[in-house]
Scaffold this motif. Sequence first.
Motif, mmCIF file in Angstrom:
data_model
loop_
_atom_site.group_PDB
_atom_site.id
_atom_site.type_symbol
_atom_site.label_atom_id
_atom_site.label_comp_id
_atom_site.label_asym_id
_atom_site.label_seq_id
_atom_site.Cartn_x
_atom_site.Cartn_y
_atom_site.Cartn_z
ATOM 1 N N GLU A 1 0.964 -1.226 -0.220
ATOM 2 C CA GLU A 1 0.006 -0.009 -0.143
ATOM 3 C C GLU A 1 0.879 1.316 -0.168
ATOM 4 O O GLU A 1 0.573 2.282 -0.733
ATOM 5 C CB GLU A 1 -0.958 -0.165 1.138
ATOM 6 C CG GLU A 1 -1.940 -1.020 1.373
ATOM 7 C CD GLU A 1 -2.961 -1.221 2.396
ATOM 8 O OE1 GLU A 1 -2.558 0.000 3.087
ATOM 9 O OE2 GLU A 1 -3.635 -2.038 2.753
ATOM 10 N N ASN A 2 2.027 1.202 0.788
ATOM 11 C CA ASN A 2 3.020 2.272 0.740
ATOM 12 C C ASN A 2 4.244 1.673 0.197
ATOM 13 O O ASN A 2 5.099 1.283 0.753
ATOM 14 C CB ASN A 2 3.173 2.621 2.345
ATOM 15 C CG ASN A 2 4.094 3.894 2.044
ATOM 16 O OD1 ASN A 2 4.815 4.506 1.174
ATOM 17 N ND2 ASN A 2 4.388 4.435 3.534
ATOM 18 N N PRO A 3 4.660 2.268 -0.959
ATOM 19 C CA PRO A 3 5.817 1.472 -1.798
ATOM 20 C C PRO A 3 7.141 1.885 -0.976
ATOM 21 O O PRO A 3 8.212 1.177 -1.081
ATOM 22 C CB PRO A 3 5.832 2.059 -3.097
ATOM 23 C CG PRO A 3 4.328 2.723 -3.291
ATOM 24 C CD PRO A 3 3.976 3.023 -1.777
ATOM 25 N N CYS A 4 7.141 2.800 -0.190
ATOM 26 C CA CYS A 4 8.155 3.238 0.681
ATOM 27 C C CYS A 4 8.624 2.366 1.840
ATOM 28 O O CYS A 4 9.427 2.779 2.426
ATOM 29 C CB CYS A 4 8.404 4.856 1.149
ATOM 30 S SG CYS A 4 8.264 6.017 -0.466
ATOM 31 N N GLN A 5 7.514 1.862 1.964
ATOM 32 C CA GLN A 5 7.838 0.953 3.524
ATOM 33 C C GLN A 5 8.440 -0.578 3.249
ATOM 34 O O GLN A 5 8.258 -1.188 2.098
ATOM 35 C CB GLN A 5 6.099 0.569 3.933
ATOM 36 C CG GLN A 5 5.922 -0.039 5.178
ATOM 37 C CD GLN A 5 4.772 -0.400 5.436
ATOM 38 O OE1 GLN A 5 3.766 0.484 5.535
ATOM 39 N NE2 GLN A 5 4.402 -1.659 5.820
ATOM 40 N N THR A 6 9.238 -0.379 4.229
ATOM 41 C CA THR A 6 10.190 -1.641 3.871
ATOM 42 C C THR A 6 9.806 -2.899 5.091
ATOM 43 O O THR A 6 10.054 -4.105 4.630
ATOM 44 C CB THR A 6 11.624 -1.311 4.036
ATOM 45 O OG1 THR A 6 11.825 -0.760 5.467
ATOM 46 C CG2 THR A 6 12.276 -0.283 3.088
ATOM 47 N N ASP A 7 9.315 -2.639 6.123
ATOM 48 C CA ASP A 7 8.936 -3.444 7.017
ATOM 49 C C ASP A 7 7.559 -3.584 7.074
ATOM 50 O O ASP A 7 6.680 -2.749 7.422
ATOM 51 C CB ASP A 7 9.278 -3.032 8.469
ATOM 52 C CG ASP A 7 10.701 -2.781 8.755
ATOM 53 O OD1 ASP A 7 11.468 -3.764 8.113
ATOM 54 O OD2 ASP A 7 11.178 -1.914 9.407
ATOM 55 N N ARG A 8 7.092 -4.941 6.671
ATOM 56 C CA ARG A 8 5.569 -5.275 6.709
ATOM 57 C C ARG A 8 5.336 -6.153 7.707
ATOM 58 O O ARG A 8 5.937 -7.298 7.753
ATOM 59 C CB ARG A 8 5.022 -5.668 5.342
ATOM 60 C CG ARG A 8 5.320 -4.928 4.179
ATOM 61 C CD ARG A 8 5.118 -5.358 2.800
ATOM 62 N NE ARG A 8 6.336 -6.409 2.340
ATOM 63 C CZ ARG A 8 6.406 -7.160 1.205
ATOM 64 N NH1 ARG A 8 5.156 -7.458 0.836
ATOM 65 N NH2 ARG A 8 7.350 -7.960 1.108
ATOM 66 N N TYR A 9 4.152 -6.169 8.499
ATOM 67 C CA TYR A 9 3.920 -6.943 9.807
ATOM 68 C C TYR A 9 2.478 -6.919 10.045
ATOM 69 O O TYR A 9 1.636 -6.122 9.377
ATOM 70 C CB TYR A 9 4.824 -6.563 10.803
ATOM 71 C CG TYR A 9 4.618 -5.285 11.417
ATOM 72 C CD1 TYR A 9 3.714 -4.715 12.626
ATOM 73 C CD2 TYR A 9 5.349 -4.148 10.828
ATOM 74 C CE1 TYR A 9 3.477 -3.533 12.601
ATOM 75 C CE2 TYR A 9 5.373 -2.727 11.200
ATOM 76 C CZ TYR A 9 4.349 -2.510 12.332
ATOM 77 O OH TYR A 9 4.153 -1.277 12.703
ATOM 78 N N LEU A 10 2.058 -7.934 10.736
ATOM 79 C CA LEU A 10 0.857 -8.299 11.163
ATOM 80 C C LEU A 10 0.774 -7.928 12.659
ATOM 81 O O LEU A 10 1.838 -8.449 13.527
ATOM 82 C CB LEU A 10 0.294 -9.633 10.673
ATOM 83 C CG LEU A 10 0.159 -9.884 9.547
ATOM 84 C CD1 LEU A 10 0.098 -11.448 9.274
ATOM 85 C CD2 LEU A 10 -0.995 -9.219 8.694
ATOM 86 N N LEU A 11 -0.381 -7.642 13.205
ATOM 87 C CA LEU A 11 -0.607 -7.841 14.747
ATOM 88 C C LEU A 11 -1.891 -8.384 14.824
ATOM 89 O O LEU A 11 -2.831 -8.023 14.156
ATOM 90 C CB LEU A 11 -0.530 -6.292 15.419
ATOM 91 C CG LEU A 11 0.832 -5.493 15.162
ATOM 92 C CD1 LEU A 11 0.630 -4.040 15.428
ATOM 93 C CD2 LEU A 11 1.715 -6.119 16.371
ATOM 94 N N GLN A 12 -1.919 -9.309 15.852
ATOM 95 C CA GLN A 12 -3.236 -10.222 15.939
ATOM 96 C C GLN A 12 -3.620 -10.472 17.517
ATOM 97 O O GLN A 12 -2.679 -10.620 18.182
ATOM 98 C CB GLN A 12 -3.217 -11.675 15.085
ATOM 99 C CG GLN A 12 -2.850 -11.236 13.640
ATOM 100 C CD GLN A 12 -2.629 -12.579 12.798
ATOM 101 O OE1 GLN A 12 -1.404 -12.724 12.859
ATOM 102 N NE2 GLN A 12 -3.430 -13.183 12.026
ATOM 103 N N LYS A 13 -4.586 -11.040 17.637
ATOM 104 C CA LYS A 13 -5.184 -11.285 19.025
ATOM 105 C C LYS A 13 -6.681 -12.023 18.800
ATOM 106 O O LYS A 13 -7.632 -11.540 18.363
ATOM 107 C CB LYS A 13 -5.139 -10.487 19.936
ATOM 108 C CG LYS A 13 -5.549 -10.831 21.556
ATOM 109 C CD LYS A 13 -5.096 -9.848 22.470
ATOM 110 C CE LYS A 13 -5.435 -10.307 23.556
ATOM 111 N NZ LYS A 13 -4.286 -11.341 24.205
#
Length: 415
Positions: free
Chosen positions: A357-369
């Motif tokens: 979604e953001n081409p400048c973003q290098t760290d992609r992650y998920l947060l879940q519960k």
Amino acid sequence: METGSLHHIEFGVSNGESFINSFKQKFGFVCVAYRSRQYCKQWVLKAGKATLLVTEPDSRCHLENTLTENVTKITANDPLFNCWWTLESNKDHYKDSVFNIALKVTDLKQVIKNVVKGGGEVIASPQILKDEHGTVDIAVVKSCVGNVYHTLLSYNDYSGDFLPGFSSPRSNLIEENVNCNGLVTHIDHIAFVCEQGTTPQILQWYEKCFSMKRFFINNNEDEEEGFLISDTGIGMRMKAMEYWRCSETGLTSGKSQDSIRFVLVESLKGQGANQVDIFLEDHSGPGVQHVGLYTPDIMTAVSTFKESGVQFVEPPPAYYTDDVKLSEIQKVGFHVEDLRTNGVLLDTEADADQELENPCQTDRYLLQKFTKPIFSKRTFFLELIQRVGAQGFGAGNITALWRAVQAYMTENGSS
């Protein structure tokens, strides 16, 4: 009215007012519409684009045999209730569960043709609903999964809050928990528990009937085997598919936020009984096990929902002491104590071929519960999920989340 591919999900409940009050107070949903009929009461709850239809059938529909024929005639022309009545008539109804996933389609007649050609069963043929806000084409089909049905809707300019026949709720139903406002924005995915060995046929059914496409949960997933969790007491196979509103005509790529993903879960042979088998037993067959609610701020959501009375399953303590996981958490700028305090899981594993979604973003992650089951039996629960660039599901999170659910399910029998 919102026009995402997922229109709403429907709960069948024995106590509608208690259910909607719980979702309003605990998760910040707002009651936006209501209708009452001789045979049922229905409420519509919304949080962002997440829309829930809550149906409480009149107890006489199934307790008094003398009313059965009369109720059948009355509900025959009511597509907003007759899938529940079909379940009840076929003794296929499980109280307190999600039994209907309503989808917005582009060409209703073509979809119905696809369903018939694919071997699906049409419960309510296409008809038109109308009121002062416009018209909606509607039909109902039975899924190949347990007690799940699909209401199919097609419209362009309907301006009502929900669908024809619904009106504004009573003033006492509009009250909301303002502390929870904006913490749920839409439904990210829906998970089905399936009988062992049935996922290939289910994938094929949805591809034929709804033109759904395979979605890979993780870049480690094998196309035929799916994503496997073979851990102590778990032993599960997961596969996923994706639907978007124009999929039957091929007009979009399906990579927008308006698509919806179905995750299929089945147990593995020779692994022993686990949470999948517990669901099948307590639910009396396959069905919807959990719904992923998307939140833009999972830390605030978890702490706020806890204060509102939501009960969550907690991940194993070792998750927050693993050296690899600690490095992963620190890499994206989180403090492990913040995650540990809220029992939130983080995973940076994402599919490399997904567009950001953001081409400048290098760290992609998920947060879940995960929450604990919300009904009296060990069946349906909710997931909170926040995505930062990631489009898939992290392998580490999946195992830790399901291990937490397994521990809770095996330690707590049904009421």
